[in-house]
Each structure stands twice: as C-alpha cells, then as structure tokens.
Design an enzyme around this catalytic site. Structure first.
Site, short mmCIF file in Angstrom:
data_model
loop_
_atom_site.label_atom_id
_atom_site.label_comp_id
_atom_site.label_asym_id
_atom_site.label_seq_id
_atom_site.Cartn_x
_atom_site.Cartn_y
_atom_site.Cartn_z
N HIS A 108 -1.94 -0.89 2.62
CA HIS A 108 -2.55 0.45 2.54
C HIS A 108 -3.06 0.72 1.13
O HIS A 108 -4.22 1.15 0.94
CB HIS A 108 -1.52 1.51 2.92
CG HIS A 108 -1.17 1.51 4.37
ND1 HIS A 108 -0.31 2.43 4.93
CD2 HIS A 108 -1.57 0.70 5.38
CE1 HIS A 108 -0.19 2.19 6.22
NE2 HIS A 108 -0.94 1.15 6.52
N SER A 125 -5.17 -1.04 9.10
CA SER A 125 -4.86 0.07 8.20
C SER A 125 -5.49 -0.11 6.82
O SER A 125 -5.93 0.86 6.20
CB SER A 125 -3.35 0.23 8.06
OG SER A 125 -2.76 0.42 9.33
#
Length: 306
Positions: free
Chosen positions: A252, A200
């Site tokens: 993230h 991610s």
C-alpha cells in the site's frame, strides 16, 4: 425467327446480371483521419502530411484499431476489472479442484478463500530474491486476490476512482500508471519478505496521483476529490491496522508513494498535442506488453509444474 420485344428485354436483363457477377465496380474511396492527430488526409495516403505518422503501422493506428473492441467509457478500468475477476474465478476453480468444496473456516475473511499454493503458481509476489529471478510476478500479482472480500473491496474501489483517474490522464497513460504503481508496491513488499497478491498497490497509486494533482488547488472540485480520497485512505489505514486481516501495508505504502511522485512530474490532463499523444500511446503499449508477457511467463511456468 426474331425474338419479341418482351423476350429481348428479358435476355438483355439476364445478360447484364450475368456480367455483373464477374465484374467488380471500383470502390468509392473516402478521405481518412490520421489516428495520431486527427487531420483529414487523402484516401490513398500512407503517411499524414501534418504529423508524419503512418496510417497503417504506427502505434497510434494500432491503438485506434484496438480501441474499436474496447468500451468507449473507461476502457482500461473495465479491462483491469475483467482480468481480476477472471483470474479470481480461475483461482477458485483450481482451489476447489485441489482442496474440494467445503464450508469456509475462519469467518468472513476466509469466504471464497483461494489457496496460497494456487496463488503462488498463478504468479503471487514472493520475497525479493525470488521475484528477481521471476520478475513477471511483480505484474501478475496485481491481478490476483486472496478471497471474496479481498477482490470485492478492491474492485469497488477501482470502479469508484478508476474512471475519474482514467478520464484525467487518458487511457494509455492511466494503464502505464496503474501497472507502474502496482509494481512499485510489490518491490517494497517483496523487499520486506512478503508473499502477497492484490490490486491494492495500484489502487493506492491512483489515490497518490490524485492527491498530488489536487495538492495546493483551492477549487471546490479539487477539494471534493481530495476529501473523497482522504476518506478512502483512512478506511484502508484502519483496516490495515486490524489484526488478522493479512493486509500488506508495505505494498500500500509503495504504491501510494510511487503514485504521488508520478503525479508530481506528470501533467494531470489528457495529451494536448501530437507529440504528447505519441508518448502516451508508447507508455500504454509498454505497460500492455509487460502485462501480456508476464502472463505468458506465468502460463509457461505453470505448465512446467503440472
């Protein structure tokens, strides 16, 4: 007794065939193309007269040789996809061997769940004090996933935006950016004490690159790309705020911020001249060697604990 014309012809033909078995005709030499700049050079040349690159031992020559074994379209994206899927399959096999095969507990999020201890041994990112001692975890964690839904979602995003970014920056720089933004995500994540896995951070890094490249541009293509990425960011943010998902929002944010900053300083196009191509190839090889070395350290550490 003299041989007949027919037999003399057969003997001469056999003699020619026998001589051909022990004689090698010189091969026809053809001009070469410089792997760095594409200039046509002599058949026996060892250096390009245009850019000075070695025809055999330069990074560009090695990149060209490696490229013959890769897909012609988005080769790095497919390589990342393959490594992630192989590592997930390996982790599932080890999990089944350790825990046995049974019905998943905890609903959809635990479908195809990889044991935390297995990901730990395969190179998950740990709190920063441990990652500093084993820095290869910053890289190997990018290719590990916690479950079927986790890898399925990440690989869907990768195949949706990866080819676009790879075409924009070129495969060598794309590999460098993918690994660098993933590392940046795990630096922030580990500094907050998280144990984490997943691509991610790298994927958010790719989104940050495109957002930086399209900021301030008013063309329809730029607006379409920006709107597409903003939708992805909204989905990821909503998913990250849902309880029980185990989303690493720090990774993230770290990947997104690193991607945006790199996108502001790096030209959003393919290398345009020989010097840019050399620098791009160097960045790609640095990232590739980092991945190879990190997995090598992971294997050594894994074997030590058997």
């Amino acid at each position: 007794m003299p041989l007949s014309i027919r037999w003399r012809y057969k003997v001469d033909r056999w003699r020619s065939q026998l001589a051909g078995m022990f004689r090698s005709d010189p091969k026809q030499m053809r001009p070469q193309l410089c792997p760095a700049c594409g200039t046509l050079v002599g058949a026996t040349a060892t250096k390009c007269h245009q850019c000075g690159a070695s025809m055999r031992f330069s990074i560009a020559a090695a990149s060209k040789s490696l490229g013959r074994w890769m897909p012609q379209t988005s080769p790095v994206t497919y390589a990342m996809l393959t490594i992630c899927c192989v590592m997930y399959g390996l982790a599932i096999v080890i999990t089944m061997k350790v825990q046995g095969f049974g019905a998943p507990h905890g609903g959809l999020m635990n479908l195809g769940r990889v044991a935390t201890a297995v990901n730990y041994r395969l190179g998950a990112s740990l709190p920063l004090i441990y990652n500093i001692r084993q820095p290869w975890r910053f890289v190997t964690a990018i290719f590990l996933h916690g479950g079927l839904l986790h890898i399925g979602f990440n690989m869907f995003v990768l195949m949706d935006i990866g080819p676009m970014v790879e075409e924009m920056y070129g495969s060598a720089r794309y590999l460098f950016l993918y690994i660098t933004t993933g590392i940046a995500g795990y630096v922030l994540s580990s500094s907050m004490g998280h144990l984490s896995v997943g691509a991610s951070g790298s994927l958010l890094g790719l989104m940050g690159l495109v957002l930086a490249a399209t900021t301030g541009r008013k063309s329809l293509e730029a607006q379409s790309m920006r709107a597409r990425l903003i939708r992805w960011l909204v989905y990821i943010a909503v998913f990250g705020l849902m309880p029980g998902t185990g989303t690493d929002n720090a990774a993230h944010f770290g990947g997104l911020a690193a991607g945006y900053l790199l996108g502001r300083v790096m030209a959003d196009r393919q290398p345009s001249d020989v010097n840019e191509r050399k620098r791009a190839d160097l960045l790609g090889w640095v990232a590739g060697i980092a991945v190879f070395a990190s997995f090598g350290f992971m294997v050594l550490k894994y074997l030590q604990n058997i």
